[in-house]
Scaffold this motif. Structure first.
Motif, PDB file in Angstrom:
ATOM      1  N   ALA A  31       0.830  -1.208   0.000  1.00  0.00           N
ATOM      2  CA  ALA A  31       0.000   0.000   0.000  1.00  0.00           C
ATOM      3  C   ALA A  31       0.859   1.251   0.000  1.00  0.00           C
ATOM      4  O   ALA A  31       0.530   2.245  -0.671  1.00  0.00           O
ATOM      5  CB  ALA A  31      -0.932  -0.010   1.212  1.00  0.00           C
ATOM      6  N   ALA A  32       1.971   1.236   0.753  1.00  0.00           N
ATOM      7  CA  ALA A  32       2.846   2.410   0.806  1.00  0.00           C
ATOM      8  C   ALA A  32       3.457   2.713  -0.559  1.00  0.00           C
ATOM      9  O   ALA A  32       3.783   3.862  -0.864  1.00  0.00           O
ATOM     10  CB  ALA A  32       3.951   2.192   1.840  1.00  0.00           C
ATOM     11  N   ARG A  33       3.611   1.707  -1.403  1.00  0.00           N
ATOM     12  CA  ARG A  33       4.233   1.908  -2.710  1.00  0.00           C
ATOM     13  C   ARG A  33       3.225   2.135  -3.833  1.00  0.00           C
ATOM     14  O   ARG A  33       3.583   2.702  -4.867  1.00  0.00           O
ATOM     15  CB  ARG A  33       5.105   0.697  -3.062  1.00  0.00           C
ATOM     16  CG  ARG A  33       6.371   0.598  -2.210  1.00  0.00           C
ATOM     17  CD  ARG A  33       7.282  -0.534  -2.645  1.00  0.00           C
ATOM     18  NE  ARG A  33       6.742  -1.836  -2.295  1.00  0.00           N
ATOM     19  CZ  ARG A  33       6.293  -2.729  -3.149  1.00  0.00           C
ATOM     20  NH1 ARG A  33       6.263  -2.453  -4.445  1.00  0.00           N
ATOM     21  NH2 ARG A  33       5.823  -3.902  -2.747  1.00  0.00           N
ATOM     22  N   HIS A  34       1.969   1.706  -3.644  1.00  0.00           N
ATOM     23  CA  HIS A  34       1.030   1.741  -4.756  1.00  0.00           C
ATOM     24  C   HIS A  34      -0.217   2.594  -4.503  1.00  0.00           C
ATOM     25  O   HIS A  34      -0.990   2.811  -5.443  1.00  0.00           O
ATOM     26  CB  HIS A  34       0.580   0.311  -5.104  1.00  0.00           C
ATOM     27  CG  HIS A  34       1.686  -0.548  -5.645  1.00  0.00           C
ATOM     28  ND1 HIS A  34       2.133  -0.459  -6.942  1.00  0.00           N
ATOM     29  CD2 HIS A  34       2.440  -1.504  -5.053  1.00  0.00           C
ATOM     30  CE1 HIS A  34       3.106  -1.331  -7.133  1.00  0.00           C
ATOM     31  NE2 HIS A  34       3.321  -1.976  -6.001  1.00  0.00           N
ATOM     32  N   ALA A  35      -0.464   3.036  -3.283  1.00  0.00           N
ATOM     33  CA  ALA A  35      -1.675   3.824  -3.027  1.00  0.00           C
ATOM     34  C   ALA A  35      -1.591   5.173  -3.736  1.00  0.00           C
ATOM     35  O   ALA A  35      -0.646   5.934  -3.520  1.00  0.00           O
ATOM     36  CB  ALA A  35      -1.864   4.031  -1.531  1.00  0.00           C
ATOM     37  N   PRO A  36      -2.563   5.511  -4.587  1.00  0.00           N
ATOM     38  CA  PRO A  36      -2.496   6.805  -5.295  1.00  0.00           C
ATOM     39  C   PRO A  36      -2.602   7.995  -4.363  1.00  0.00           C
ATOM     40  O   PRO A  36      -2.116   9.079  -4.684  1.00  0.00           O
ATOM     41  CB  PRO A  36      -3.689   6.733  -6.266  1.00  0.00           C
ATOM     42  CG  PRO A  36      -4.602   5.704  -5.689  1.00  0.00           C
ATOM     43  CD  PRO A  36      -3.721   4.712  -4.987  1.00  0.00           C
ATOM     44  N   GLU A  37      -3.235   7.811  -3.189  1.00  0.00           N
ATOM     45  CA  GLU A  37      -3.322   8.922  -2.247  1.00  0.00           C
ATOM     46  C   GLU A  37      -1.926   9.388  -1.816  1.00  0.00           C
ATOM     47  O   GLU A  37      -1.682  10.593  -1.695  1.00  0.00           O
ATOM     48  CB  GLU A  37      -4.119   8.500  -1.009  1.00  0.00           C
ATOM     49  CG  GLU A  37      -5.586   8.169  -1.272  1.00  0.00           C
ATOM     50  CD  GLU A  37      -5.806   6.703  -1.555  1.00  0.00           C
ATOM     51  OE1 GLU A  37      -6.928   6.230  -1.353  1.00  0.00           O
ATOM     52  OE2 GLU A  37      -4.835   6.027  -1.981  1.00  0.00           O
ATOM     53  N   LEU A  38      -1.033   8.433  -1.597  1.00  0.00           N
ATOM     54  CA  LEU A  38       0.313   8.792  -1.154  1.00  0.00           C
ATOM     55  C   LEU A  38       1.110   9.428  -2.284  1.00  0.00           C
ATOM     56  O   LEU A  38       1.894  10.346  -2.051  1.00  0.00           O
ATOM     57  CB  LEU A  38       1.034   7.548  -0.631  1.00  0.00           C
ATOM     58  CG  LEU A  38       0.347   6.832   0.533  1.00  0.00           C
ATOM     59  CD1 LEU A  38       1.236   5.722   1.069  1.00  0.00           C
ATOM     60  CD2 LEU A  38      -0.009   7.811   1.631  1.00  0.00           C
ATOM     61  N   GLN A  39       0.912   8.958  -3.498  1.00  0.00           N
ATOM     62  CA  GLN A  39       1.599   9.577  -4.622  1.00  0.00           C
ATOM     63  C   GLN A  39       1.118  11.016  -4.827  1.00  0.00           C
ATOM     64  O   GLN A  39       1.901  11.913  -5.147  1.00  0.00           O
ATOM     65  CB  GLN A  39       1.371   8.741  -5.877  1.00  0.00           C
ATOM     66  CG  GLN A  39       1.962   7.336  -5.783  1.00  0.00           C
ATOM     67  CD  GLN A  39       1.584   6.454  -6.954  1.00  0.00           C
ATOM     68  OE1 GLN A  39       0.843   6.866  -7.835  1.00  0.00           O
ATOM     69  NE2 GLN A  39       2.099   5.224  -6.960  1.00  0.00           N
ATOM     70  N   GLY A  40      -0.191  11.229  -4.617  1.00  0.00           N
ATOM     71  CA  GLY A  40      -0.710  12.593  -4.738  1.00  0.00           C
ATOM     72  C   GLY A  40      -0.181  13.510  -3.659  1.00  0.00           C
ATOM     73  O   GLY A  40       0.177  14.671  -3.930  1.00  0.00           O
ATOM     74  N   ASN A 126      -3.611   7.347   7.196  1.00  0.00           N
ATOM     75  CA  ASN A 126      -4.920   6.854   6.775  1.00  0.00           C
ATOM     76  C   ASN A 126      -4.798   5.612   5.893  1.00  0.00           C
ATOM     77  O   ASN A 126      -5.583   4.659   6.027  1.00  0.00           O
ATOM     78  CB  ASN A 126      -5.676   7.957   6.033  1.00  0.00           C
ATOM     79  CG  ASN A 126      -6.068   9.103   6.938  1.00  0.00           C
ATOM     80  OD1 ASN A 126      -6.213   8.925   8.146  1.00  0.00           O
ATOM     81  ND2 ASN A 126      -6.233  10.286   6.380  1.00  0.00           N
ATOM     82  N   VAL A 127      -3.840   5.626   4.979  1.00  0.00           N
ATOM     83  CA  VAL A 127      -3.651   4.471   4.097  1.00  0.00           C
ATOM     84  C   VAL A 127      -3.194   3.260   4.899  1.00  0.00           C
ATOM     85  O   VAL A 127      -3.687   2.137   4.699  1.00  0.00           O
ATOM     86  CB  VAL A 127      -2.646   4.807   2.981  1.00  0.00           C
ATOM     87  CG1 VAL A 127      -2.217   3.547   2.232  1.00  0.00           C
ATOM     88  CG2 VAL A 127      -3.264   5.798   1.996  1.00  0.00           C
ATOM     89  N   ALA A 128      -2.246   3.466   5.809  1.00  0.00           N
ATOM     90  CA  ALA A 128      -1.777   2.350   6.631  1.00  0.00           C
ATOM     91  C   ALA A 128      -2.907   1.794   7.494  1.00  0.00           C
ATOM     92  O   ALA A 128      -3.071   0.569   7.611  1.00  0.00           O
ATOM     93  CB  ALA A 128      -0.610   2.805   7.503  1.00  0.00           C
ATOM     94  N   LEU A 129      -3.708   2.675   8.094  1.00  0.00           N
ATOM     95  CA  LEU A 129      -4.810   2.221   8.935  1.00  0.00           C
ATOM     96  C   LEU A 129      -5.848   1.466   8.107  1.00  0.00           C
ATOM     97  O   LEU A 129      -6.310   0.388   8.502  1.00  0.00           O
ATOM     98  CB  LEU A 129      -5.451   3.417   9.627  1.00  0.00           C
ATOM     99  CG  LEU A 129      -6.689   3.128  10.491  1.00  0.00           C
ATOM    100  CD1 LEU A 129      -6.342   2.150  11.606  1.00  0.00           C
ATOM    101  CD2 LEU A 129      -7.266   4.423  11.061  1.00  0.00           C
ATOM    102  N   GLY A 130      -6.228   2.026   6.956  1.00  0.00           N
ATOM    103  CA  GLY A 130      -7.211   1.352   6.109  1.00  0.00           C
ATOM    104  C   GLY A 130      -6.724  -0.003   5.630  1.00  0.00           C
ATOM    105  O   GLY A 130      -7.488  -0.981   5.606  1.00  0.00           O
ATOM    106  N   THR A 131      -5.455  -0.085   5.245  1.00  0.00           N
ATOM    107  CA  THR A 131      -4.895  -1.359   4.784  1.00  0.00           C
ATOM    108  C   THR A 131      -4.859  -2.376   5.917  1.00  0.00           C
ATOM    109  O   THR A 131      -5.229  -3.547   5.737  1.00  0.00           O
ATOM    110  CB  THR A 131      -3.476  -1.140   4.239  1.00  0.00           C
ATOM    111  OG1 THR A 131      -3.519  -0.155   3.204  1.00  0.00           O
ATOM    112  CG2 THR A 131      -2.912  -2.428   3.674  1.00  0.00           C
TER     113      THR A 131
END
Length: 409
Positions: A31-40, A126-131
């Motif tokens: 998720a840390a490498r592929h979540a679009p939220e983090l790239q944005g 948020n991404v880490a928690l959701g994942t």
């Protein structure tokens, strides 16, 4: 063509690796490498950093090209350079912002970087928690589904017993329907659990980008160090975001105060006239005159200072809210631990003993099949409920750790 061949050759190598079941840590890493939220959010930080480079720079110089005093009436109307007034002017000017304003703009740009970085930290959280929650939900939903499958398999033996008793006329014909009724009830529970599995997998696919996302391995420990979490609340991304907003509000206040200091512009021009007359050079300085600060600059300063105070009070309120929420979540976590212990030590063992006693009584002809099946169903319900309570404990631990502490438990 070479690129196409390379892609075709690499596809068999990469596709199976991409579809492997994910451990808890592997899901977080994916998720840390592929979540679009983090790239944005990363792009937002880069944008703020780029904008900060030019924040305190002087404006670009201005080039002035003009024809001045061109006659439009009289004997020289429409004729260039026929009198001593018409000039072709080339000039340049440079505005100089006062140093206080430039420093304030630089501080505001750095505050924007801080806001972008705080937003990025929030997205990471948020991404880490959701994942993590999706992984936990999928793990326990599959385990509960497996528990129902074990009961369904055990009904085959029970069906054989009923058939044998019907053949010996020691059971009523209606009792042959009771295992099927139990299977129908189990099928309803299986449908509900299958929907939970699908929802959890869909969420895991969303964050990891793996269309065949699945889970493997065991969840992380469910222990929580409440004192350590309370000691580290000041570094939470949510509070860091408010800190960045306070810095930005203070920079805006400094910028408003800097408006009381004048800016100035230096300009120079060269005017070319008709050859019979001499050319002219013009040099000048333009200075702002903040002569009425009580009605112009000072109201803006007061407004920006009030905004800074509002940001500080908002940060204080959110900090108190977080402290209260952590205490409440820790209390819920303790409650769920107690409920899980009660299920493991009392409810499930009692349900297992009752189911076995009822089955023994049915085998001895002392109990009807329906009552024995209900006891068996109650045992499965107790075991599935114990798994649900274990999932609640795991979810609590993940949510508390990822909300109030590090993103790795």
């Amino acid at each position: 063509m070479r690129i196409l061949i390379a892609v075709v050759l690499l596809m068999p190598l990469t596709a199976p690796l991409y579809a492997e079941p994910l451990s808890f840590d592997a899901a977080l890493d994916r998720a840390a490498r592929h979540a679009p939220e983090l790239q944005g959010s990363e792009a937002g930080v880069a944008a703020a950093q780029s904008a900060a480079i030019a924040a305190d720079r002087l404006p670009d110089p201005k080039l002035d090209l003009a024809v001045k005093d061109f006659p439009v009436t009289g004997p020289d109307a429409g004729r260039l350079n026929r009198d001593n007034f018409t000039m072709q002017v080339v000039g340049i000017s440079q505005e100089f912002i006062n140093p206080a304003k430039r420093r304030a703009r630089a501080a505001r740009a750095q505050a924007d970087i801080g806001i972008a970085q705080a937003d990025q930290a929030l997205e990471i959280q948020n991404v880490a928690l959701g994942t993590a929650l999706a992984w936990i939900d999928l793990h326990y939903a599959k385990r509960r589904l497996s528990q129902l499958d074990l009961l369904d398999e055990s009904l085959d033996d029970l069906q054989s017993t009923v058939t044998a008793r019907l053949a010996s006329r020691s059971a009523r014909p209606a009792q042959a329907l009771e295992p099927a009724q139990l299977r129908a009830a189990i099928a309803d529970r299986r449908s509900a659990l299958a929907a939970e599995v699908a929802r959890a997998r869909a969420t895991l696919v969303r964050f990891t980008g793996d269309p065949l996302a699945d889970v493997q391995g065991e969840p992380p420990p469910s222990t929580i160090d409440g004192d350590k979490l309370k000691a580290g609340l000041a570094s939470l991304p949510r509070l860091r975001a408010f800190d960045a907003q306070i810095v930005a509000a203070d920079a805006e206040t400094q910028l408003a105060r800097a408006d009381k200091r004048p800016d100035w512009t230096v300009s120079g021009a060269y005017g070319r006239r008709e050859p019979n007359y001499g050319d002219l050079v013009t040099l000048g300085v333009t200075v702002d005159l903040p002569l009425f600060p009580k009605r112009r600059q000072e109201p803006k300063i007061a407004a920006r200072a009030s905004e800074a105070s509002r940001a500080r009070f908002a940060r204080m309120a959110v900090e108190r809210e977080i402290v209260a929420a952590l205490s409440s979540d820790l209390a819920d976590h303790r409650m769920h631990h107690q409920q899980l212990d009660n299920a493991r030590k009392t409810l499930v063992p009692l349900a297992r003993q009752r189911a076995q006693l009822d089955l023994d009584s049915y085998a001895a002809g002392n109990l009807d099949l329906g009552t024995a099946l209900l006891s068996t169903l109650a045992l499965v319900e107790a075991e599935v409920d114990a798994l649900a309570r274990e999932a609640d404990v795991a979810r609590d631990a993940i949510r508390i750790q990822f909300t109030y502490g590090d993103t790795q438990p």
